[in-house]
Every structure is written in structure tokens, then in C-alpha cells.
Design a protein around this motif. Structure first.
Motif, PDB file in Angstrom:
ATOM      1  N   ALA A  70     -14.273  -3.343  34.384  1.00 41.20           N
ATOM      2  CA  ALA A  70     -14.214  -2.053  33.675  1.00 41.20           C
ATOM      3  C   ALA A  70     -14.998  -2.125  32.366  1.00 41.20           C
ATOM      4  O   ALA A  70     -15.737  -1.191  32.025  1.00 41.20           O
ATOM      5  CB  ALA A  70     -12.762  -1.661  33.416  1.00 41.20           C
ATOM      6  N   ASN A  71     -14.849  -3.232  31.628  1.00 42.58           N
ATOM      7  CA  ASN A  71     -15.609  -3.387  30.385  1.00 42.58           C
ATOM      8  C   ASN A  71     -17.100  -3.451  30.649  1.00 42.58           C
ATOM      9  O   ASN A  71     -17.900  -2.893  29.891  1.00 42.58           O
ATOM     10  CB  ASN A  71     -15.148  -4.640  29.624  1.00 42.58           C
ATOM     11  CG  ASN A  71     -14.158  -4.328  28.540  1.00 42.58           C
ATOM     12  OD1 ASN A  71     -14.217  -3.281  27.905  1.00 42.58           O
ATOM     13  ND2 ASN A  71     -13.228  -5.236  28.314  1.00 42.58           N
ATOM     14  N   TRP A  72     -17.500  -4.140  31.707  1.00 43.98           N
ATOM     15  CA  TRP A  72     -18.927  -4.211  32.036  1.00 43.98           C
ATOM     16  C   TRP A  72     -19.489  -2.807  32.268  1.00 43.98           C
ATOM     17  O   TRP A  72     -20.556  -2.464  31.770  1.00 43.98           O
ATOM     18  CB  TRP A  72     -19.156  -5.092  33.261  1.00 43.98           C
ATOM     19  CG  TRP A  72     -20.611  -5.261  33.569  1.00 43.98           C
ATOM     20  CD1 TRP A  72     -21.357  -4.546  34.466  1.00 43.98           C
ATOM     21  CD2 TRP A  72     -21.515  -6.179  32.947  1.00 43.98           C
ATOM     22  NE1 TRP A  72     -22.660  -4.976  34.442  1.00 43.98           N
ATOM     23  CE2 TRP A  72     -22.789  -5.970  33.515  1.00 43.98           C
ATOM     24  CE3 TRP A  72     -21.373  -7.150  31.970  1.00 43.98           C
ATOM     25  CZ2 TRP A  72     -23.900  -6.713  33.141  1.00 43.98           C
ATOM     26  CZ3 TRP A  72     -22.484  -7.880  31.592  1.00 43.98           C
ATOM     27  CH2 TRP A  72     -23.733  -7.658  32.175  1.00 43.98           C
ATOM     28  N   LYS A  73     -18.729  -1.993  32.999  1.00 44.14           N
ATOM     29  CA  LYS A  73     -19.181  -0.618  33.267  1.00 44.14           C
ATOM     30  C   LYS A  73     -19.249   0.185  31.968  1.00 44.14           C
ATOM     31  O   LYS A  73     -20.228   0.891  31.725  1.00 44.14           O
ATOM     32  CB  LYS A  73     -18.260   0.070  34.266  1.00 44.14           C
ATOM     33  CG  LYS A  73     -18.590   1.531  34.490  1.00 44.14           C
ATOM     34  CD  LYS A  73     -18.433   1.957  35.898  1.00 44.14           C
ATOM     35  CE  LYS A  73     -18.740   3.402  36.165  1.00 44.14           C
ATOM     36  NZ  LYS A  73     -19.906   3.946  35.540  1.00 44.14           N
ATOM     37  N   LEU A  74     -18.216   0.088  31.143  1.00 42.77           N
ATOM     38  CA  LEU A  74     -18.223   0.805  29.862  1.00 42.77           C
ATOM     39  C   LEU A  74     -19.417   0.403  29.010  1.00 42.77           C
ATOM     40  O   LEU A  74     -20.126   1.263  28.464  1.00 42.77           O
ATOM     41  CB  LEU A  74     -16.929   0.539  29.090  1.00 42.77           C
ATOM     42  CG  LEU A  74     -15.668   1.197  29.610  1.00 42.77           C
ATOM     43  CD1 LEU A  74     -14.441   0.634  28.897  1.00 42.77           C
ATOM     44  CD2 LEU A  74     -15.742   2.709  29.434  1.00 42.77           C
ATOM     45  N   LEU A  75     -19.645  -0.885  28.889  1.00 42.93           N
ATOM     46  CA  LEU A  75     -20.768  -1.361  28.082  1.00 42.93           C
ATOM     47  C   LEU A  75     -22.104  -0.946  28.687  1.00 42.93           C
ATOM     48  O   LEU A  75     -23.036  -0.588  27.962  1.00 42.93           O
ATOM     49  CB  LEU A  75     -20.691  -2.882  27.915  1.00 42.93           C
ATOM     50  CG  LEU A  75     -19.568  -3.359  26.991  1.00 42.93           C
ATOM     51  CD1 LEU A  75     -19.300  -4.842  27.188  1.00 42.93           C
ATOM     52  CD2 LEU A  75     -19.915  -3.064  25.542  1.00 42.93           C
ATOM     53  N   SER A  76     -22.199  -0.953  30.015  1.00 39.23           N
ATOM     54  CA  SER A  76     -23.431  -0.536  30.692  1.00 39.23           C
ATOM     55  C   SER A  76     -23.738   0.932  30.442  1.00 39.23           C
ATOM     56  O   SER A  76     -24.895   1.326  30.328  1.00 39.23           O
ATOM     57  CB  SER A  76     -23.312  -0.766  32.203  1.00 39.23           C
ATOM     58  OG  SER A  76     -23.179  -2.133  32.487  1.00 39.23           O
ATOM     59  N   ASP A  77     -22.671   1.727  30.370  1.00 38.54           N
ATOM     60  CA  ASP A  77     -22.833   3.170  30.156  1.00 38.54           C
ATOM     61  C   ASP A  77     -22.910   3.540  28.684  1.00 38.54           C
ATOM     62  O   ASP A  77     -23.034   4.708  28.344  1.00 38.54           O
ATOM     63  CB  ASP A  77     -21.673   3.926  30.814  1.00 38.54           C
ATOM     64  CG  ASP A  77     -21.673   3.795  32.327  1.00 38.54           C
ATOM     65  OD1 ASP A  77     -22.723   3.434  32.898  1.00 38.54           O
ATOM     66  OD2 ASP A  77     -20.618   4.045  32.947  1.00 38.54           O
ATOM     67  N   GLY A  78     -22.777   2.545  27.800  1.00 34.90           N
ATOM     68  CA  GLY A  78     -22.821   2.812  26.365  1.00 34.90           C
ATOM     69  C   GLY A  78     -21.554   3.464  25.843  1.00 34.90           C
ATOM     70  O   GLY A  78     -21.574   4.148  24.829  1.00 34.90           O
ATOM     71  N   ASP A  79     -20.434   3.236  26.533  1.00 34.14           N
ATOM     72  CA  ASP A  79     -19.172   3.881  26.174  1.00 34.14           C
ATOM     73  C   ASP A  79     -18.198   2.953  25.461  1.00 34.14           C
ATOM     74  O   ASP A  79     -16.994   3.182  25.476  1.00 34.14           O
ATOM     75  CB  ASP A  79     -18.499   4.455  27.430  1.00 34.14           C
ATOM     76  CG  ASP A  79     -19.273   5.621  28.019  1.00 34.14           C
ATOM     77  OD1 ASP A  79     -19.978   6.315  27.257  1.00 34.14           O
ATOM     78  OD2 ASP A  79     -19.177   5.821  29.247  1.00 34.14           O
ATOM     79  N   GLY A  80     -18.670   1.889  24.859  1.00 39.82           N
ATOM     80  CA  GLY A  80     -17.789   0.988  24.129  1.00 39.82           C
ATOM     81  C   GLY A  80     -17.149  -0.044  25.035  1.00 39.82           C
ATOM     82  O   GLY A  80     -17.671  -0.367  26.095  1.00 39.82           O
ATOM     83  N   TYR A  81     -15.999  -0.538  24.605  1.00 40.82           N
ATOM     84  CA  TYR A  81     -15.281  -1.575  25.352  1.00 40.82           C
ATOM     85  C   TYR A  81     -13.843  -1.581  24.868  1.00 40.82           C
ATOM     86  O   TYR A  81     -13.490  -0.911  23.907  1.00 40.82           O
ATOM     87  CB  TYR A  81     -15.919  -2.951  25.116  1.00 40.82           C
ATOM     88  CG  TYR A  81     -15.730  -3.477  23.716  1.00 40.82           C
ATOM     89  CD1 TYR A  81     -14.741  -4.401  23.437  1.00 40.82           C
ATOM     90  CD2 TYR A  81     -16.525  -3.036  22.667  1.00 40.82           C
ATOM     91  CE1 TYR A  81     -14.546  -4.871  22.147  1.00 40.82           C
ATOM     92  CE2 TYR A  81     -16.345  -3.490  21.381  1.00 40.82           C
ATOM     93  CZ  TYR A  81     -15.353  -4.411  21.125  1.00 40.82           C
ATOM     94  OH  TYR A  81     -15.159  -4.866  19.851  1.00 40.82           O
TER      95      TYR A  81
END
Length: 88
Positions: A70-81
Motif C-alpha cells: 500500500a505504501n509503495w502504491k501511495l508513494l508511486s502515485d505521489g500521495d504520501g505514505y
């Protein structure tokens, strides 16, 4: 690089390296002067840690695999962590 968790002296970080040399979900971990990069299956991509710390880190990755993805996806999308609970 955002710090996701700290436990037993191990600092776990993650960031997305778009176009970088590790173009797959992974974490960076530091313990004293040692560093390791591991994929989310617990395989070492580069570096190393002392065996006891590597065992702790591998267990933590297994426990928190979904949070790491989930964090990888958030960081990939520029949505934090978000922070992930340490081993206790």
C-alpha cells in the motif's frame, strides 16, 4: 526518503525510484553502518545486515507485506505514505 518504521535499531525506509535501478517494490534498511535493499518477498537486492537483524527485518516484511504494498502504491502515485508498526 520517508522512514516507515524503526525497531531494534533497524531503520526502514521506502521511496519510489521511477526509472531507478530498483524498479520494483522494495525497502531500504539501515542498521548502524550496514545497509540493505530488499524486495517485498524478503530477497536481498543489494547490501547486507548482520544475520540477526536480517532475520528480524525479513519477519517484519512478512508481517507487513500488505502495508508495504500500500505504501509503495501511495508513494508511486505521489500521495504520501503511512508509518508501519515496529516489531515488539
Amino acid at each position: 526518503m520517508p522512514t516507515l518504521s524503526i525497531f531494534f535499531g533497524i531503520i526502514v525506509k521506502m521511496y519510489n525510484e521511477k526509472g531507478g535501478k530498483h524498479n520494483m517494490p522494495h525497502i531500504h534498511a539501515e542498521y548502524q553502518d550496514d545497509n540493505v535493499v530488499m524486495d517485498l518477498d524478503g530477497n536481498i537486492i543489494e547490501g547486507d545486515l548482520p544475520k540477526s537483524k536480517l532475520n528480524l527485518l525479513t519477519a517484519w516484511i512478512q508481517i507487513h507485506r500488505e502495508d508495504l504494498e500500500a505504501n509503495w502504491k501511495l508513494l508511486s502515485d505521489g500521495d504520501g505514505y503511512f508509518k508501519i508498526d515496529p516489531l515488539r
